[in-house]
Motif scaffolding. Structure first.
Motif, PDB file in Angstrom:
ATOM      1  N   VAL A  15       1.198  -1.244   0.276  1.00  0.00           N
ATOM      2  CA  VAL A  15      -0.166  -0.085   0.098  1.00  0.00           C
ATOM      3  C   VAL A  15       0.509   1.126   0.017  1.00  0.00           C
ATOM      4  N   CYS A  16       0.448   2.236  -0.808  1.00  0.00           N
ATOM      5  CA  CYS A  16       1.649   3.745  -0.686  1.00  0.00           C
ATOM      6  C   CYS A  16       1.457   4.012   0.431  1.00  0.00           C
ATOM      7  N   SER A  17       2.507   4.536   1.211  1.00  0.00           N
ATOM      8  CA  SER A  17       2.926   5.288   2.439  1.00  0.00           C
ATOM      9  C   SER A  17       2.254   6.375   1.985  1.00  0.00           C
ATOM     10  N   LYS A  18       1.830   7.561   1.073  1.00  0.00           N
ATOM     11  CA  LYS A  18       1.601   8.853   1.149  1.00  0.00           C
ATOM     12  C   LYS A  18       0.211   8.786   0.848  1.00  0.00           C
ATOM     13  N   CYS A  19      -0.413   7.499  -0.359  1.00  0.00           N
ATOM     14  CA  CYS A  19      -1.809   8.781  -0.584  1.00  0.00           C
ATOM     15  C   CYS A  19      -2.234   6.766  -0.708  1.00  0.00           C
ATOM     16  N   GLY A  20      -2.383   5.944   0.100  1.00  0.00           N
ATOM     17  CA  GLY A  20      -3.142   4.478   0.617  1.00  0.00           C
ATOM     18  C   GLY A  20      -3.509   3.861  -0.640  1.00  0.00           C
ATOM     19  N   TYR A  21      -2.382   4.115  -1.702  1.00  0.00           N
ATOM     20  CA  TYR A  21      -3.423   3.299  -2.985  1.00  0.00           C
ATOM     21  C   TYR A  21      -2.231   1.994  -2.940  1.00  0.00           C
ATOM     22  N   PHE A  22      -3.293   0.757  -3.150  1.00  0.00           N
ATOM     23  CA  PHE A  22      -3.066  -0.267  -3.499  1.00  0.00           C
ATOM     24  C   PHE A  22      -1.965  -0.971  -4.521  1.00  0.00           C
TER      25      PHE A  22
HETATM   26 ZN   LIG Z   1       0.498   6.814  -3.725  1.00  0.00          ZN
END
Ligand SMILES: [Zn+2]
Length: 84
Positions: A15-22
């Motif tokens: 999961v992206c640490s900045k935006c939470g994108y999987f």
């Molecule tokens: Zn992201």
């Protein structure tokens, strides 16, 4: 791995640490890059696991049958001895 949405670098995160994108989709793309032999090896692993499970069940059944056969034979031998 770079987030496709915000372009943040996320080493091995799912999961992206900045935006939470999987980031699973990127992983799936990596999977598709697997060669046929690698995929066959993975399939063999899962089939092997299943075969191992079936083998375990068969082994337990065989053990029970053999043990019960030995018990019956023992009982027959005992009754034969007692009958004398
Ligand atoms: Zn992201």
């Amino acid at each position: 791995m770079r987030c496709p949405r915000c372009n943040t670098e996320n080493d091995n995160r799912t999961v992206c640490s900045k935006c939470g994108y999987f980031l699973y989709r990127a992983n799936e793309q990596n999977r598709k890059k697997m060669t046929k032999s690698q995929r066959a090896a993975e399939d063999a692993k899962t089939v092997g696991k299943r075969a191992g499970r079936i083998f375990k069940i068969v082994w337990i059944i065989v053990t029970i049958i053999v043990l019960s056969a030995w018990l019956v034979l023992g009982m027959v031998a005992l009754t034969g001895l007692l009958g004398k």
